[in-house]
Scaffold this motif. Structure first.
Motif, PDB file in Angstrom:
ATOM      1  N   CYS A 109       0.841  -1.204   0.000  1.00 60.96           N
ATOM      2  CA  CYS A 109       0.000   0.000   0.000  1.00 60.96           C
ATOM      3  C   CYS A 109       0.868   1.242   0.000  1.00 60.96           C
ATOM      4  O   CYS A 109       0.983   1.953   1.012  1.00 60.96           O
ATOM      5  CB  CYS A 109      -0.950  -0.037   1.182  1.00 60.96           C
ATOM      6  SG  CYS A 109      -2.196  -1.329   0.989  1.00 60.96           S
ATOM      7  N   SER A 110       1.511   1.482  -1.146  1.00 59.10           N
ATOM      8  CA  SER A 110       2.262   2.715  -1.311  1.00 59.10           C
ATOM      9  C   SER A 110       1.264   3.846  -1.544  1.00 59.10           C
ATOM     10  O   SER A 110       0.121   3.601  -1.944  1.00 59.10           O
ATOM     11  CB  SER A 110       3.225   2.588  -2.485  1.00 59.10           C
ATOM     12  OG  SER A 110       2.572   1.953  -3.568  1.00 59.10           O
ATOM     13  N   TRP A 122      -2.431  -3.775  -4.743  1.00 61.89           N
ATOM     14  CA  TRP A 122      -2.364  -2.424  -4.164  1.00 61.89           C
ATOM     15  C   TRP A 122      -3.726  -1.970  -3.708  1.00 61.89           C
ATOM     16  O   TRP A 122      -4.751  -2.332  -4.305  1.00 61.89           O
ATOM     17  CB  TRP A 122      -1.829  -1.436  -5.201  1.00 61.89           C
ATOM     18  CG  TRP A 122      -1.752  -0.019  -4.708  1.00 61.89           C
ATOM     19  CD1 TRP A 122      -0.731   0.559  -4.005  1.00 61.89           C
ATOM     20  CD2 TRP A 122      -2.746   1.017  -4.868  1.00 61.89           C
ATOM     21  NE1 TRP A 122      -1.024   1.880  -3.717  1.00 61.89           N
ATOM     22  CE2 TRP A 122      -2.265   2.186  -4.236  1.00 61.89           C
ATOM     23  CE3 TRP A 122      -4.006   1.064  -5.475  1.00 61.89           C
ATOM     24  CZ2 TRP A 122      -2.974   3.380  -4.198  1.00 61.89           C
ATOM     25  CZ3 TRP A 122      -4.726   2.259  -5.435  1.00 61.89           C
ATOM     26  CH2 TRP A 122      -4.208   3.408  -4.803  1.00 61.89           C
ATOM     27  N   ASP A 124      -5.247   1.897  -1.835  1.00 57.87           N
ATOM     28  CA  ASP A 124      -4.886   3.184  -1.245  1.00 57.87           C
ATOM     29  C   ASP A 124      -4.639   2.993   0.258  1.00 57.87           C
ATOM     30  O   ASP A 124      -5.457   2.375   0.943  1.00 57.87           O
ATOM     31  CB  ASP A 124      -6.030   4.172  -1.480  1.00 57.87           C
ATOM     32  CG  ASP A 124      -5.768   5.483  -0.774  1.00 57.87           C
ATOM     33  OD1 ASP A 124      -4.954   6.264  -1.280  1.00 57.87           O
ATOM     34  OD2 ASP A 124      -6.350   5.695   0.320  1.00 57.87           O
ATOM     35  N   PRO A 125      -3.514   3.509   0.776  1.00 60.94           N
ATOM     36  CA  PRO A 125      -3.192   3.238   2.188  1.00 60.94           C
ATOM     37  C   PRO A 125      -4.279   3.697   3.159  1.00 60.94           C
ATOM     38  O   PRO A 125      -4.557   2.986   4.137  1.00 60.94           O
ATOM     39  CB  PRO A 125      -1.872   3.977   2.416  1.00 60.94           C
ATOM     40  CG  PRO A 125      -1.549   4.704   1.171  1.00 60.94           C
ATOM     41  CD  PRO A 125      -2.440   4.230   0.086  1.00 60.94           C
ATOM     42  N   LYS A 129      -6.232   1.208   5.566  1.00 63.98           N
ATOM     43  CA  LYS A 129      -6.200   1.392   7.026  1.00 63.98           C
ATOM     44  C   LYS A 129      -7.606   1.478   7.592  1.00 63.98           C
ATOM     45  O   LYS A 129      -7.893   0.917   8.661  1.00 63.98           O
ATOM     46  CB  LYS A 129      -5.390   2.632   7.383  1.00 63.98           C
ATOM     47  CG  LYS A 129      -3.904   2.370   7.237  1.00 63.98           C
ATOM     48  CD  LYS A 129      -3.079   3.336   8.044  1.00 63.98           C
ATOM     49  CE  LYS A 129      -1.674   2.778   8.171  1.00 63.98           C
ATOM     50  NZ  LYS A 129      -0.729   3.777   8.659  1.00 63.98           N
ATOM     51  N   PHE A 227       3.031  -0.995   4.303  1.00 61.17           N
ATOM     52  CA  PHE A 227       2.950   0.432   3.969  1.00 61.17           C
ATOM     53  C   PHE A 227       4.395   0.909   3.810  1.00 61.17           C
ATOM     54  O   PHE A 227       5.048   1.243   4.803  1.00 61.17           O
ATOM     55  CB  PHE A 227       2.230   1.199   5.081  1.00 61.17           C
ATOM     56  CG  PHE A 227       0.817   0.718   5.334  1.00 61.17           C
ATOM     57  CD1 PHE A 227      -0.238   1.159   4.542  1.00 61.17           C
ATOM     58  CD2 PHE A 227       0.545  -0.190   6.356  1.00 61.17           C
ATOM     59  CE1 PHE A 227      -1.545   0.717   4.776  1.00 61.17           C
ATOM     60  CE2 PHE A 227      -0.748  -0.639   6.597  1.00 61.17           C
ATOM     61  CZ  PHE A 227      -1.800  -0.193   5.802  1.00 61.17           C
TER      62      PHE A 227
END
Ligand SMILES: Nc1nc2c(ncn2[C@@H]2O[C@H](COP(=O)(O)OP(=O)(O)OP(=O)(O)O)[C@@H](O)[C@H]2O)c(=O)[nH]1
Ligand SMILES: O=C([O-])CC(=O)C(=O)O
Ligand SMILES: [Mn+2]
Length: 626
Positions: A109-110, A122, A124-125, A129, A227
């Motif tokens: 999750c960059s 992937w 979105d971080p 979260k 992350f």
């Protein structure tokens, strides 16, 4: 140290009715073994979210290990083995659904999706979260929250690589104690402000009051999430090693590879060995093979060739940095072995057998003998007449199924290995003379090929292909590209990763770079039998590699690189026909022409990030094949 959760020491809390013990935790600094404010805040935050019954700061003591394993025995997770067979050792069985790494559920999750690249999942971080926060909410109810301070690599390093794993699994705590340096000493070394990688793990199986636990709690929904910018790891739902021992793949490969890209070093899925010739010259070799493709076995090789000796430094992970002398130095960040059990026996890997014989080990998903020892396919020639299999069922040699899961594992302190090299604890690592890339290919790829130069070697690694194994959930035996054996472990864009390898070559003195070779122990004949005996006999290939470095062995130029002449590989005393050797060493232009579209497809997947140097290599290969 265990503290029963109690309300925070505010006036209000003290005067109020004691709340349910799961809602607050005792984080009074006088009750915690550290004054590291950042760590205390993080533990408090996680405890408030996950609502454990207790918090236990892991000190790493023998008494603590005894208490943990007793608890796991009482809960049915572990069975103590016979002390005369395997002292201080335990047998564990997982839920049959939780037996391997889950690549489909592993995410990078960059912040920017492009940085995860085309080979990683992937999300979105912030989205991840938010989603996982809800999974973690109350996920430790009825359980203990363990805080495991750990260090990857020696504590004596200039900048020790700290991590702290929070987990609700005592099995994970017991395994981490073997796999990494953990406990009070690490916490003390962290002081009040050392940076560390926060690693959050929950099996995702909260207990309601009075609910009886199962022997292997886990959750069908699994997330293994890195992350990379934050250098943070969140893992949920699995107790299996590769998904839950977060110092290993998650930190030492995925997060560390992102650190390495930023700082000019390499974090790789490689064994490290020391090879001593009959003349007592010493070379250190690193080798990257995909999961369950022979790293542990090569790392502990017992060479059949007279006078040659191998010592072990690492069997899975190498961190490599350039030294002041311009050479590449490798170090194993781990403290234990988490080895594939099936196929490990006195014939194939006697040093692994000597290592586990000393005990202090956890065996997971192997079979149990009636006299309290372990067994698995390949442990010995003849199976015992009766076993308890990895699913807890009666097993006899007549049974239709194997006794042990193909990805069953032994978890053992590496220092018990009788051939551990003295340099193992050296924080500076060892200078690498040669890097081997290898895969599991029934066809096409010869026993050993020498690269012409660094870029050509990087091309070999970048196009490495291998049949999938039971180390990850999914179909077994499917050929896939697995660059540098890092496909499941790259913490960033695969194209950028390959560029990093090319750049490392450019930025350093070419004469001091390790020489690169490509090996394949797994070629088969038309009857489907391995043509090369492998295991201890792989020492013959290592000898050829060293002889090449020292200009002592002959090679034939082929379109794919330099392959041994039939006479240059030392097969003295080996029961191997010339025909078989020729098959092992054969470079078949037609087979390689068939490989080209697969390589092109792979490069197309990487898009415009494929390094120009690798495109040139591909053009060169095509031209040479005609
Ligand atoms: N035929 C053959 N099999 C081998 C050889 N070396 C290892 N194996 C088998 O390959 C399997 C996996 O070997 P390991 O050495 O444990 O694999 P690894 O690369 O350390 O795997 P991970 O721990 O998953 O990263 C075992 O069943 C071994 O018996 C070899 O030279 N020839
Ligand atoms: O991570 C694991 O579970 C074991 C391992 O070394 C691999 O799969 O490469
Ligand atoms: Mn591995």
């Amino acid at each position: 140290m265990t503290t029963t959760a109690s309300p925070a020491h505010t006036e209000e809390a003290l005067s109020a009715e004691a709340p349910a013990p799961t809602t607050r935790t005792d984080l009074d600094p006088s009750n915690t073994p550290t004054e590291h404010a950042g760590l205390l805040a993080w533990v408090a935050e996680v405890a408030a979210l996950t609502q454990p019954d207790r918090i236990h700061w892991v000190d790493g003591s023998d008494a603590e290990y005894k208490a943990l394993t007793d608890e796991l025995i009482a809960g049915g997770t572990l069975v103590r083995l016979n002390d005369e067979k395997k002292p201080n050792s335990f047998w564990a069985r997982t839920d049959p659904s939780d037996v391997a790494r889950v690549e489909q559920r592993t995410f990078i999750c960059s912040v920017d999706e492009a940085d995860a690249g085309p080979t990683n999942n992937w999300m979105d971080p912030a989205e991840m979260k938010a989603l996982m926060t809800e999974l973690y909410r109350g996920s430790m109810k009825g359980r203990t929250l363990y805080v495991v301070p750990f260090c990857m690599g020696p504590l004596t390093a200039d900048k020790p690589m700290f991590g702290v794993e929070i987990t609700d699994s005592a099995y994970v705590v017991a395994s981490m104690r073997i796999m990494a340096r953990t406990g009070s000493e690490v916490l003390a070394k962290m002081g009040n402000d050392a940076p560390y990688v926060p690693c959050l793990h929950s099996v995702g199986a909260p207990l309601q009051p009075g609910q009886k636990d199962v022997s292997w709690p886990c959750n069908d929904e699994k997330y293994i999430v890195q992350f990379p910018e934050e250098r943070t790891i969140w893992s949920y739902g699995s107790g299996y090693g590769g998904n839950s021992l977060l110092g290993k793949k998650c930190y030492s490969l995925r997060i560390a590879s992102a650190m390495a890209r930023d700082e000019g070093w390499l974090a790789e899925h490689m064994l490290i060995l020391k090879l001593i010739s009959p003349e007592k010259t010493v070379h250190y070799i690193a080798a990257a093979f995909p999961s369950a493709c022979g790293k542990t076995n090569l790392a502990m090789l017992d060479p059949t060739l007279e006078g040659w000796e191998v010592e072990t430094l690492g069997d899975d992970i190498a961190w490599m940095r350039f030294g002041e002398d311009g050479r590449l130095y490798a170090q194993n960040p781990e403290y234990g072995l988490f080895g594939v059990a099936p196929g490990t026996g006195w014939k194939t890997n006697p040093n692994a057998m000597r290592t586990i014989e000393k005990g202090n080990s956890l065996f997971t998903n192997v079979a149990l003998t009636d006299d309290g020892d372990v067994w698995w396919e390949g442990y010995s020639q003849t199976p015992p007449n009766h076993l308890t299999d990895w699913k807890g069922r009666e097993w006899t040699p007549e049974s239709d199924e194997v006794s042990s899961h193909p990805n069953s594992r032994f978890c053992t302190p590496i220092k018990q290995c009788p051939i551990i090299a003295d340099e193992y604890e050296d924080p500076n690592g060892v200078p690498i003379s040669a890097i081997l890339f290898g895969g599991r290919r029934a066809t096409t790829v010869p026993l050993v090929t020498e690269a012409r130069d660094w870029d050509h070697g990087v091309f070999m690694g970048a196009t490495l292909s291998s049949e999938t194994t039971a180390a990850a959930v999914g179909e077994v035996g499917v050929v896939r590209r697995d660059p540098m054996a890092m496909l499941p472990f790259m913490g960033y864009n695969a194209g950028d990763y390959l560029n990093h390898w090319i750049t490392v070559g450019k930025d350093n003195d070419a004469s001091k770079l390790p020489k690169i070779f490509y090996v394949n122990w797994f070629r088969k004949d038309e009857a489907g039998k391995f043509v090369w005996p492998g295991f201890s006999e792989n020492g013959r290939v290592l000898k050829w590699v060293i002889d090449r470095l020292e200009g002592k062995a002959a090679a034939v130029e082929t379109p794919i690189g330099r392959v041994p002449t039939v006479d240059s590989l030392d097969v003295s005393g080996l029961d191997l026909s010339v025909e078989a050797l020729e098959v092992a060493l054969n470079v078949d232009d037609e087979e390689w022409k068939a490989e080209i579209p697969l390589i092109e497809e792979w490069f197309a997947k990487l898009g415009d990030k494929v390094p120009a140097a690798l495109k040139l290599e591909l053009d060169g290969l095509k031209a040479r094949l005609g």
